[in-house]
Design a protein around this motif. Structure first.
Motif, short mmCIF file in Angstrom:
data_model
loop_
_atom_site.label_atom_id
_atom_site.label_comp_id
_atom_site.label_asym_id
_atom_site.label_seq_id
_atom_site.Cartn_x
_atom_site.Cartn_y
_atom_site.Cartn_z
N TYR A 2 -28.64 1.17 27.88
CA TYR A 2 -27.56 0.54 27.12
C TYR A 2 -26.38 1.49 26.95
N TRP A 3 -26.66 2.76 26.72
CA TRP A 3 -25.57 3.73 26.59
C TRP A 3 -24.87 3.93 27.93
N ALA A 5 -24.55 1.63 30.23
CA ALA A 5 -23.71 0.43 30.40
C ALA A 5 -22.44 0.55 29.56
N LEU A 6 -22.58 1.08 28.35
CA LEU A 6 -21.41 1.24 27.49
C LEU A 6 -20.43 2.26 28.07
N LEU A 7 -20.94 3.34 28.63
CA LEU A 7 -20.08 4.34 29.28
C LEU A 7 -19.32 3.71 30.44
N ILE A 8 -20.01 2.97 31.27
CA ILE A 8 -19.34 2.32 32.41
C ILE A 8 -18.34 1.27 31.91
N ALA A 9 -18.70 0.55 30.84
CA ALA A 9 -17.78 -0.43 30.26
C ALA A 9 -16.50 0.26 29.80
N LEU A 46 -20.30 -5.62 30.34
CA LEU A 46 -21.13 -4.44 30.04
C LEU A 46 -21.13 -4.13 28.55
N LEU A 47 -20.01 -4.36 27.88
CA LEU A 47 -20.01 -4.19 26.42
C LEU A 47 -20.98 -5.19 25.79
N ILE A 54 -27.11 -1.30 20.83
CA ILE A 54 -26.23 -0.38 20.11
C ILE A 54 -25.50 -1.15 19.01
N PRO A 55 -25.41 -0.59 17.80
CA PRO A 55 -24.69 -1.28 16.72
C PRO A 55 -23.25 -1.61 17.13
N ILE A 56 -22.78 -2.77 16.71
CA ILE A 56 -21.48 -3.27 17.16
C ILE A 56 -20.33 -2.32 16.82
#
Length: 104
Positions: A2-3, A5-9, A46-47, A54-56
């Protein structure tokens, strides 16, 4: 996962203002707009995926800060935006704020 994906987002979040900037260049209007639209779609998807774990508030802060800091750096290094110490201090504060959110 998940992290990641967030980095790529966040990195894709840099792509849409870059695409809009490039759309102003001669002969780049369509390609710039395509980059912007594709970047927005991938970034948003991805977000959305990262929010499953991950908390919003944390995810949104990380996502937008990667976009803001990355876009700032592109502007300074490739488009002649001002590179003043006070602007770099502002970027450092953005990064510090996100780190503090992650630690809390």
């Amino acid at each position: 996962m998940y992290w990641g994906a967030l980095l790529i987002a966040g990195l894709c979040e840099v792509g849409w203002p870059l695409g809009l900037k490039l759309a102003d260049a001669p002969g780049m209007k369509i390609w710039g707009l395509v980059l912007a639209i594709v970047s927005m779609a991938i970034s948003g998807a991805l977000l959305w995926f990262s929010l499953k774990e991950i908390p919003i508030g944390t995810a949104y802060a990380v996502w937008t800060s990667i976009g803001a800091v990355g876009t700032f750096a592109l502007g300074v290094f490739f488009f002649g935006d001002p590179s003043l110490p006070i602007r770099w201090l502002g970027v450092a504060f953005i990064i510090l704020g996100v780190v503090m959110l992650k630690l809390g």
